[in-house]
Motif scaffolding. Structure first.
Motif, short mmCIF file in Angstrom:
data_model
loop_
_atom_site.label_atom_id
_atom_site.label_comp_id
_atom_site.label_asym_id
_atom_site.label_seq_id
_atom_site.Cartn_x
_atom_site.Cartn_y
_atom_site.Cartn_z
N ILE A 39 85.88 -43.50 13.44
CA ILE A 39 86.87 -44.30 12.50
C ILE A 39 87.77 -45.29 13.38
O ILE A 39 87.33 -46.58 12.99
N ASP A 40 88.14 -45.16 14.44
CA ASP A 40 88.90 -46.03 15.45
C ASP A 40 88.02 -47.15 15.53
O ASP A 40 88.19 -48.15 16.00
N CYS A 41 86.78 -46.76 16.35
CA CYS A 41 85.71 -47.63 16.66
C CYS A 41 85.27 -48.64 15.75
O CYS A 41 84.84 -49.90 16.19
N LEU A 42 85.27 -48.41 14.43
CA LEU A 42 84.68 -49.17 13.33
C LEU A 42 85.77 -49.66 12.41
O LEU A 42 85.78 -50.54 11.65
N SER A 43 87.08 -49.69 12.85
CA SER A 43 88.15 -50.13 12.29
C SER A 43 88.45 -51.76 12.31
O SER A 43 89.42 -51.99 11.57
N TYR A 44 88.25 -52.16 13.59
CA TYR A 44 88.69 -53.60 13.88
C TYR A 44 87.41 -54.29 14.19
O TYR A 44 87.46 -54.90 15.30
N LEU A 45 86.22 -54.15 13.51
CA LEU A 45 85.15 -54.91 13.80
C LEU A 45 85.32 -56.46 13.56
O LEU A 45 84.48 -57.37 14.27
N ARG A 46 86.61 -56.90 13.17
CA ARG A 46 86.64 -58.52 13.20
C ARG A 46 87.54 -58.77 14.25
O ARG A 46 87.82 -60.07 14.32
N ASP A 47 87.91 -58.04 14.92
CA ASP A 47 88.70 -58.24 16.29
C ASP A 47 87.98 -58.06 17.41
O ASP A 47 86.96 -57.54 17.34
N GLU A 58 84.56 -63.32 9.32
CA GLU A 58 85.52 -63.19 8.21
C GLU A 58 84.61 -62.93 7.14
O GLU A 58 83.44 -63.71 6.86
N ASN A 59 84.75 -61.93 6.19
CA ASN A 59 84.05 -61.49 4.97
C ASN A 59 82.74 -61.10 5.27
O ASN A 59 82.10 -60.69 4.27
N GLU A 60 82.26 -60.93 6.47
CA GLU A 60 81.00 -60.14 7.01
C GLU A 60 80.98 -58.83 6.83
O GLU A 60 82.04 -58.20 7.16
N MET A 61 80.01 -58.44 6.36
CA MET A 61 79.70 -56.67 6.35
C MET A 61 78.84 -56.40 7.32
O MET A 61 77.72 -57.07 7.52
N LEU A 62 78.92 -55.12 7.86
CA LEU A 62 78.11 -54.30 8.76
C LEU A 62 77.24 -53.25 7.76
O LEU A 62 77.90 -52.37 7.11
N ASN A 63 76.11 -53.55 7.56
CA ASN A 63 75.29 -52.55 6.96
C ASN A 63 74.86 -51.44 7.82
O ASN A 63 74.46 -51.54 8.97
N ILE A 64 75.20 -50.18 7.40
CA ILE A 64 74.89 -49.01 8.32
C ILE A 64 73.81 -48.38 7.51
O ILE A 64 73.93 -47.56 6.30
N GLU A 65 72.70 -48.27 7.88
CA GLU A 65 71.33 -47.80 7.17
C GLU A 65 71.13 -46.37 7.97
O GLU A 65 71.11 -46.16 9.27
N VAL A 66 70.97 -45.30 7.01
CA VAL A 66 70.75 -44.03 7.40
C VAL A 66 69.29 -43.80 6.85
O VAL A 66 69.00 -43.75 5.73
N GLU A 92 89.06 -48.97 3.06
CA GLU A 92 90.30 -49.02 2.43
C GLU A 92 91.42 -49.48 3.52
O GLU A 92 92.29 -50.23 3.03
N ARG A 93 91.13 -49.15 4.62
CA ARG A 93 91.96 -49.81 5.67
C ARG A 93 91.94 -51.26 5.92
O ARG A 93 92.82 -51.94 6.03
N TYR A 94 90.87 -51.76 5.86
CA TYR A 94 90.52 -53.35 5.71
C TYR A 94 91.28 -53.84 4.56
O TYR A 94 91.94 -54.91 4.60
N ASP A 95 91.09 -53.31 3.54
CA ASP A 95 91.91 -53.70 2.22
C ASP A 95 93.37 -53.71 2.37
O ASP A 95 94.13 -54.53 1.97
N ASP A 96 93.73 -52.60 3.03
CA ASP A 96 95.20 -52.46 3.40
C ASP A 96 95.71 -53.99 4.13
O ASP A 96 96.74 -54.32 4.13
N TYR A 97 94.86 -54.48 5.15
CA TYR A 97 95.17 -55.61 5.88
C TYR A 97 94.84 -56.97 5.14
O TYR A 97 95.11 -57.89 5.76
N GLY A 98 94.45 -56.72 3.82
CA GLY A 98 94.27 -58.04 2.76
C GLY A 98 92.92 -58.49 3.32
O GLY A 98 92.44 -59.89 3.22
N GLU A 99 92.17 -57.72 3.98
CA GLU A 99 90.72 -58.30 4.34
C GLU A 99 89.45 -57.37 3.19
O GLU A 99 89.89 -56.49 2.53
N LYS A 100 88.33 -57.90 3.14
CA LYS A 100 87.29 -57.58 2.39
C LYS A 100 86.76 -56.37 3.37
O LYS A 100 86.87 -56.37 4.70
#
Length: 108
Positions: A39-47, A58-66, A92-100
């Protein structure tokens, strides 16, 4: 959209899950190989924190394909459930920071 793939066919337990994750996401050598570290490693992907090889715009998403997700569900359903839970928590953490949301899980 950037994407990372986890091979559900070779994930048979937590050790193989963390090995696959470290490789797929480019986690640092000191990655703790547990879900808190995941979780820590993937919580700040925009930083620029250097915890992953991905840096999202900004607003980009990372697809995680299983890939072979049904195999993973058969052999280690708890890993798939925890993965879904953790992705939701990170978004949810990103949402708490006002990010998508930054992560999207795709089961193949």
């Amino acid at each position: 959209m950037p994407s990372a793939s986890l091979n559900g066919e070779i994930i048979t337990g937590w050790d193989s899950f963390h090995s696959e994750s470290a490789k797929a996401f480019g986690f640092p050598e000191f990655y703790g190989r547990n879900m808190n570290a995941w979780i820590d490693c993937l919580s700040y992907l925009r930083d620029e924190d250097g915890m992953s090889k991905f840096r999202l715009k900004e607003n980009e998403m990372l697809n995680i394909e299983v890939l072979h997700s049904e195999k993973l569900r058969q052999h280690a359903a708890e890993i798939l459930e925890e993965l879904e839970f953790c992705i939701a928590a990170i978004n949810e953490r990103y949402d708490d920071y006002g990010e998508k949301p930054a992560l999207k899980l795709i089961l193949r």
